[in-house]
Design an enzyme around this catalytic site. Structure first.
Site, PDB file in Angstrom:
ATOM      1  N   LYS A 134      41.357  35.258  34.806  1.00  0.00           N
ATOM      2  CA  LYS A 134      40.822  35.336  33.447  1.00  0.00           C
ATOM      3  C   LYS A 134      41.824  34.902  32.365  1.00  0.00           C
ATOM      4  O   LYS A 134      41.980  33.714  32.135  1.00  0.00           O
ATOM      5  CB  LYS A 134      40.257  36.742  33.187  1.00  0.00           C
ATOM      6  CG  LYS A 134      39.013  37.021  34.047  1.00  0.00           C
ATOM      7  CD  LYS A 134      38.129  38.127  33.532  1.00  0.00           C
ATOM      8  CE  LYS A 134      36.763  38.114  34.198  1.00  0.00           C
ATOM      9  NZ  LYS A 134      36.619  38.949  35.379  1.00  0.00           N
ATOM     10  N   PHE A 144      34.946  45.963  40.811  1.00  0.00           N
ATOM     11  CA  PHE A 144      34.477  44.578  40.853  1.00  0.00           C
ATOM     12  C   PHE A 144      35.660  43.697  41.193  1.00  0.00           C
ATOM     13  O   PHE A 144      36.670  43.711  40.494  1.00  0.00           O
ATOM     14  CB  PHE A 144      33.870  44.144  39.517  1.00  0.00           C
ATOM     15  CG  PHE A 144      33.329  42.741  39.563  1.00  0.00           C
ATOM     16  CD1 PHE A 144      32.091  42.475  40.129  1.00  0.00           C
ATOM     17  CD2 PHE A 144      34.071  41.670  39.078  1.00  0.00           C
ATOM     18  CE1 PHE A 144      31.600  41.177  40.214  1.00  0.00           C
ATOM     19  CE2 PHE A 144      33.583  40.365  39.154  1.00  0.00           C
ATOM     20  CZ  PHE A 144      32.351  40.120  39.715  1.00  0.00           C
ATOM     21  N   ASP A 168      44.152  44.870  41.152  1.00  0.00           N
ATOM     22  CA  ASP A 168      43.329  43.801  40.599  1.00  0.00           C
ATOM     23  C   ASP A 168      43.455  43.857  39.078  1.00  0.00           C
ATOM     24  O   ASP A 168      42.833  44.686  38.420  1.00  0.00           O
ATOM     25  CB  ASP A 168      41.874  43.976  41.044  1.00  0.00           C
ATOM     26  CG  ASP A 168      40.980  42.864  40.515  1.00  0.00           C
ATOM     27  OD1 ASP A 168      41.418  42.112  39.617  1.00  0.00           O
ATOM     28  OD2 ASP A 168      39.834  42.757  40.989  1.00  0.00           O
TER      29      ASP A 168
HETATM   30  C1  LIG Z   1      36.148  38.796  36.756  1.00  0.00           C
HETATM   31  C2  LIG Z   1      36.832  39.619  37.776  1.00  0.00           C
HETATM   32  C3  LIG Z   1      37.025  39.161  39.094  1.00  0.00           C
HETATM   33  C4  LIG Z   1      36.455  37.848  39.574  1.00  0.00           C
HETATM   34  O1  LIG Z   1      36.954  36.764  38.882  1.00  0.00           O
HETATM   35  P1  LIG Z   1      36.154  35.370  38.856  1.00  0.00           P
HETATM   36  O2  LIG Z   1      37.069  34.455  38.113  1.00  0.00           O
HETATM   37  O3  LIG Z   1      34.847  35.618  38.204  1.00  0.00           O
HETATM   38  O4  LIG Z   1      35.990  34.945  40.268  1.00  0.00           O
HETATM   39  C5  LIG Z   1      37.731  39.957  39.958  1.00  0.00           C
HETATM   40  N1  LIG Z   1      38.218  41.152  39.574  1.00  0.00           N
HETATM   41  C6  LIG Z   1      38.053  41.624  38.333  1.00  0.00           C
HETATM   42  C7  LIG Z   1      38.648  42.929  37.956  1.00  0.00           C
HETATM   43  C8  LIG Z   1      37.336  40.889  37.397  1.00  0.00           C
HETATM   44  O5  LIG Z   1      37.152  41.373  36.169  1.00  0.00           O
END
Ligand SMILES: *Cc1c(COP(=O)(O)O)cnc(C)c1O
Length: 396
Positions: free
Chosen positions: A243, A129, A214
């Site tokens: 986050k 994700f 990520d």
């Molecule tokens: C939440 C998340 C995203 C996206 O972040 P948003 O602030 O919702 O756009 C991307 N990568 C990972 C691993 C995430 O957990």
């Protein structure tokens, strides 16, 4: 009639009016123990006094200025991030999704400047994700996210999770970059083994591909290290952070080495809000607190405590749970029942958890959770599991 708020979420019928530490108070006055932290966002708990002080001090002085000027708060946070990581340079965003966009652009531009404009393939992993923009959904490629939104941005190829040999067979001279979460969050708290992360780094070194990590969910102290990749002893070329870094203020960052960022010259990228003084002042405070070795050691200690309680929970409810996984305070409970049912049972016990893919219940408590709250959480999860067991036996 369509709701005035676009109905893209399956929302629980609870609304919160106040937060304090690990607790959220609903409209009806009920207090919930928060093991979701707004999906790993409230890393220092709700209404953290140090963050409230920093935010209000900055709010009384300066909220926003354009990136056509120098922004000292941004420079300060960038300096801190560079001092504490592999990175040489930082770009600030308002979200994780935007960090995915820049990471993709940066990788493409890197190869373009090297005279290989057609080297655009980015390898990603199943269950990944990376956000909800058209680029980020193309990167993750899951049917659920991409269906109906085509044509997708080309160049992404999803490889099976947990099959490093398949990855090594796939990477080659056309690979521009590899994008990987050291621990998949939405994918179900699936930890990439350190040895695999090292093999990915080696393959990138061999082929020249850029390694994009990520760490939007697993970073910023969540695993007991400032960033999760530190456990494997390898570094990325580009890292996505969001986050937890804002502690609840919308803030993200792309960190990169000088080499990886070499194509990003003036005019090649930008953001109106990204890196505004308010967000960066808060982000710097968050980072100052979390990057303290004592703070990170405490995360590790408390994670051990919670882990122990959860192992016992799993052992005593084998019809509900299959096992515990994750690292630090990023924990997944692999379920034998629908995790959404456990989330709902949790509401009844006034504890907040989050469902994830791969039949996993996610626990992402504030990093500041106390020992007493960990014990309380274990008790409430136990009660939630008992509710599920009761419904299982009554349906037999
Ligand atoms: C939440 C998340 C995203 C996206 O972040 P948003 O602030 O919702 O756009 C991307 N990568 C990972 C691993 C995430 O957990």
């Amino acid at each position: 009639m369509i709701p005035t708020v676009l109905p893209t979420y399956n929302r629980a019928p609870i609304a919160f009016v106040k937060g304090e530490g690990s607790w959220l108070t609903a409209e009806d006055g009920t207090r919930y123990l928060d093991l979701g932290s707004g999906i790993a966002v409230n890393a220092l708990g709700h209404a953290n006094p140090a963050l409230v002080a920093t935010l209000t001090e900055q709010a009384g002085r300066l909220w926003h200025v354009s990136n056509v000027y120098r922004v000292p708060e941004q420079e300060r946070l960038a300096d801190l991030l560079v001092a504490k990581t592999f990175a040489d340079t930082v770009f600030f965003t308002n979200s994780g999704t935007e960090t995915a966009e820049l990471a993709i652009k940066m990788a493409r531009k890197y190869w373009y400047e090297k005279g290989e404009a057609d080297r655009i393939e980015i390898l990603t992993f199943e269950g990944a994700f990376h956000g909800r923009s058209t680029g980020a959904i193309a990167a993750a490629g899951s049917e659920k996210m991409v269906k109906g939104f085509g044509p997708l941005m080309p160049g992404f190829r999803q490889l099976p999770w947990g099959d490093i040999a398949a990855f090594e067979a796939a990477i080659g001279p056309k690979t521009a970059a590899v994008m990987v979460e050291p621990i998949q969050g939405e994918g179900g708290i699936r930890v990439m083994p350190d040895a695999d992360l090292r093999r990915i780094r080696e393959a990138c070194d061999r082929t020249g591909a850029l390694l994009i990590m990520d760490e939007v969910q697993c970073g910023v102290g969540r695993t007991g290290r400032l960033f999760a990749h530190e456990w494997a002893g390898v570094t990325p070329d580009i890292m996505m952070v969001a986050k937890g870094i804002g502690g609840g203020f919308p803030l993200g960052a792309v960190l990169a080495t000088e080499k990886a960022a070499s194509g990003m010259t003036p005019g090649t990228h930008g953001s109106t809000y990204g890196g505004n003084p308010l967000g960066c002042a808060v982000g710097a405070k968050v980072l100052e607190i979390i990057s303290e070795p004592d703070f990170l050691a405490e995360v590790g200690r408390k994670a051990g405590l919670l882990r122990q309680r959860l192992e016992a929970l799993v052992a005593s409810h084998p019809d509900v749970f299959e096992g515990v996984r994750g690292q630090g305070l990023m924990i997944g409970l692999k379920c034998r029942v629908a995790p959404a049912d456990l989330v709902t049972a949790g509401y009844a016990e006034h504890i907040l958890t989050v469902a994830a893919a791969d039949n996993t219940l996610r626990l992402l408590p504030p990093l500041t959770i106390s020992d007493a709250e960990i014990a309380e959480a274990a008790g409430r999860l136990e009660a939630a599991a008992a509710r599920i067991e009761q419904s299982l036996s009554s349906s037999q």
